[in-house]
Enzyme design. Structure first.
Site, short mmCIF file in Angstrom:
data_model
loop_
_atom_site.label_atom_id
_atom_site.label_comp_id
_atom_site.label_asym_id
_atom_site.label_seq_id
_atom_site.Cartn_x
_atom_site.Cartn_y
_atom_site.Cartn_z
N GLU A 153 0.85 -1.18 0.00
CA GLU A 153 0.00 0.00 0.00
C GLU A 153 0.89 1.23 0.00
OE1 GLU A 153 -3.18 0.00 2.83
OE2 GLU A 153 -3.57 -2.12 2.47
N ASN A 206 4.85 -13.18 3.04
CA ASN A 206 4.41 -12.21 4.04
C ASN A 206 4.83 -12.61 5.45
OD1 ASN A 206 3.41 -10.36 2.31
ND2 ASN A 206 1.26 -10.86 2.59
N LEU A 248 14.20 -4.41 7.96
CA LEU A 248 14.99 -4.52 9.18
C LEU A 248 14.89 -3.21 9.95
CD1 LEU A 248 18.26 -6.44 8.20
CD2 LEU A 248 16.33 -7.24 9.55
N LYS A 249 13.75 -2.55 9.82
CA LYS A 249 13.57 -1.28 10.51
C LYS A 249 12.83 -1.56 11.81
CE LYS A 249 13.66 3.33 9.91
NZ LYS A 249 14.34 3.40 11.21
N ALA A 250 13.52 -1.33 12.92
CA ALA A 250 12.88 -1.54 14.22
C ALA A 250 11.84 -0.46 14.44
CB ALA A 250 13.92 -1.50 15.33
N CYS A 258 -2.28 -7.19 5.62
CA CYS A 258 -1.68 -8.46 5.18
C CYS A 258 -0.87 -9.19 6.25
CB CYS A 258 -0.79 -8.22 3.96
SG CYS A 258 -1.75 -7.92 2.48
C1 UDX Z 1 2.68 -6.02 2.61
C2 UDX Z 1 3.71 -6.66 1.64
O1 UDX Z 1 4.89 -5.87 1.62
C3 UDX Z 1 3.11 -6.83 0.28
O2 UDX Z 1 4.04 -7.52 -0.55
C4 UDX Z 1 1.81 -7.63 0.39
O3 UDX Z 1 1.21 -7.82 -0.85
C5 UDX Z 1 0.86 -6.94 1.34
O4 UDX Z 1 1.49 -6.76 2.60
P1 UDX Z 1 1.80 -3.56 3.11
O5 UDX Z 1 0.92 -4.20 4.14
O6 UDX Z 1 1.23 -2.54 2.20
O7 UDX Z 1 2.45 -4.68 2.17
O8 UDX Z 1 2.97 -2.82 3.91
P2 UDX Z 1 4.53 -2.96 4.12
O9 UDX Z 1 5.21 -1.79 3.56
O10 UDX Z 1 5.03 -4.29 3.71
O11 UDX Z 1 4.61 -2.82 5.72
C6 UDX Z 1 3.87 -3.69 6.59
C7 UDX Z 1 4.06 -3.29 8.02
O12 UDX Z 1 5.38 -3.59 8.47
C8 UDX Z 1 3.85 -1.81 8.32
O13 UDX Z 1 3.11 -1.70 9.52
C9 UDX Z 1 5.25 -1.27 8.49
O14 UDX Z 1 5.29 -0.15 9.35
C10 UDX Z 1 5.96 -2.46 9.10
N1 UDX Z 1 7.41 -2.49 8.85
C11 UDX Z 1 7.86 -2.66 7.57
C12 UDX Z 1 8.32 -2.38 9.90
O15 UDX Z 1 7.92 -2.22 11.07
N2 UDX Z 1 9.65 -2.46 9.64
C13 UDX Z 1 10.15 -2.64 8.39
O16 UDX Z 1 11.37 -2.72 8.25
C14 UDX Z 1 9.23 -2.74 7.32
#
Ligand code: UDX
Length: 431
Positions: A153, A206, A248-250, A258
């Site tokens: 998204e 995922n 790898l972002k805390a 998802c």
């Molecule tokens: C995710 C998948 O990336 C995508 O491939 C799938 O089709 C749908 O789910 P989305 O839910 O849009 O996409 O968001 P994404 O950018 O992947 O982040 C998911 C969550 O993880 C967010 O709450 C984000 O804040 C968190 N996150 C992400 C972290 O806390 N640390 C990170 O390093 C990356």
């Protein structure tokens, strides 16, 4: 090609607009008539950068049409995409009733051979049930396939035109040919496999990304205890190409439509197969604990109590560039703080309208400074760009108590401390 997209939610609408932009004739169908009326006039039901322009352009060129009638949408279709929701149930299982209902209606209105593609995220094996449903309603020939989506998204359009991979799962060579043809203008590696493998790829991807996030959040806990800096540790890990620097972002853990749902679904699916997916249970548990850890930190920095204190929450959506509030960390954090008696003031660039239907007793502002006025702590929940450039000199004068709790590590600890703030992030060295 003539294409039908069933479901105009996030996945369906993006898929419809993308295929229409390649001059296919696309019917996008939804049983929600109000949504269809809105879409006909170019009103997009959610915030996604670039989508409105793509939809309007496709409508104008006559390549994208909206309807609530299966009869109309199915009349000449060659490929049907099922993009309806599979919401989580209370027990972590998934609700497949929309997938089954739409399969039944697709079968009822099938006029000629078509490839029926499941894009909704469903557990491997669901295709057997769908095949049974369709065969019970029609004698017309069809093939089943699965093309999972991997859209993020906020970056859905970019991800659609430049995907990391295109997974085509089908047992039929005719369906395979048709789907390769449909995707021919989109770059990226193709992975051909059977339907079940395609569906498992989506869940496994995922869950793996969710695991990476919980892993780095666990390492952040260690960092905080020993005075190490998670930002440096994470970078040190990411430089190893076998690990990679993504996800790898805390922070506050993962939310959205998802990761939480797919993790629960895979645990529950494995259980039915007789496998106890303990590893993923821990991933989920760590994600939950991250919220408590953050709330405890806020309470500690507010000298042991948030009762009757004005707290400024910056960011409500589950991540930046979206107004999606599904499984947003903000909901859990605000509910917990409100139970402790805190007065919540919040601002989000686009998610406040949606948030108002979910959160109770929250005061909203027109900008960050509005909500920070006389507040006793700034809680950064979503890392919108707008929050990265806040004028902290101004903020220092506005706040009653100069406390900053940075849930996404976007601020420079040294700079904030120099300005007189009590600052804590996630897994960053506390001085
Ligand atoms: C995710 C998948 O990336 C995508 O491939 C799938 O089709 C749908 O789910 P989305 O839910 O849009 O996409 O968001 P994404 O950018 O992947 O982040 C998911 C969550 O993880 C967010 O709450 C984000 O804040 C968190 N996150 C992400 C972290 O806390 N640390 C990170 O390093 C990356």
């Amino acid at each position: 090609m003539n294409i039908t997209i069933v479901g105009t939610g996030y996945v369906g609408l993006v898929t419809a607009a993308v295929f229409a932009s390649f001059k296919n004739k696309v019917w996008a169908l939804d049983i929600n008539e109000k949504q269809i009326e809105n879409l006909k006039s170019g009103k997009i039901p959610f915030y996604e950068p670039g989508l409105k322009e793509l939809v309007l352009n496709a409508i104008e060129k006559g390549n994208l049409q909206f309807t609530s009638s299966y009869e109309q949408a199915m009349a000449e279709t060659e490929i049907v995409f099922i993009c309806v929701g599979t919401p989580p149930k209370d027990n972590g299982d998934y609700d497949l009733s929309y997938v089954y209902k739409s399969s039944e209606l697709i079968a009822q209105y099938l006029n000629q051979y078509a490839v029926i593609v499941i894009k909704s995220t469903v557990p491997p094996g669901t295709n057997d049930e769908i095949t049974k449903i369709i065969k019970s309603k029609t004698k017309i020939d069809f093939d089943l396939a699965s093309c999972p989506e991997f859209l993020r998204e906020g970056a859905a359009i970019e991800d659609s035109f430049h995907p990391s991979r295109i997974v085509i799962g089908t047992e039929s060579s005719k369906a395979k040919r048709k789907l390769l043809e449909l995707h021919k203008q989109i770059p990226g590696p193709r992975l051909l496999c059977n339907v079940k493998s395609a569906q498992l790829i989506k869940y496994a991807a995922n869950a793996f990304l969710a695991a990476k996030i919980s892993y780095i959040n666990s390492i952040a806990q260690i960092c905080e205890k020993i005075g190490a800096d998670i930002e440096k540790v994470s970078r040190g890990l990411g430089l190893d190409p076998r690990i990679g620097d993504k996800f790898l972002k805390a922070g506050l853990g993962y939310g959205g439509s998802c990761f939480p749902k797919d993790t629960w679904a895979l645990i529950s699916f494995a259980k039915r197969l007789g496998y106890n997916f303990n590893f993923l249970k821990q991933v989920d548990e760590i994600n939950k604990q991250q919220v408590d850890y953050f709330v405890n930190k806020v309470v500690r920095l507010c000298d042991g109590s948030v009762k009757n204190k004005k707290l400024a929450i910056l960011g409500l959506s589950f991540k930046p560039d979206t107004d999606d509030m599904r499984e947003a960390r903000s909901i859990l954090i605000i509910n917990k703080l409100q139970k402790m008696g805190a007065k919540i003031f919040s601002y989000d660039p686009v998610a406040m309208t949606r948030a108002k239907t979910i959160l109770k007793d929250v005061n909203y502002g027109d900008n960050p400074y509005d909500v920070l006025d006389k507040s006793e702590a700034l809680l950064l929940i979503t890392e919108w760009d707008e929050f990265k450039n806040i004028d902290f000199k101004k903020v220092r004068k506005l706040m009653k108590n100069p406390v900053v709790v940075d849930g996404r590590n976007i601020y420079d600890p040294e700079k904030l401390r120099e300005l007189g703030f009590r600052y804590e992030g996630i897994g960053r060295k506390i001085q």
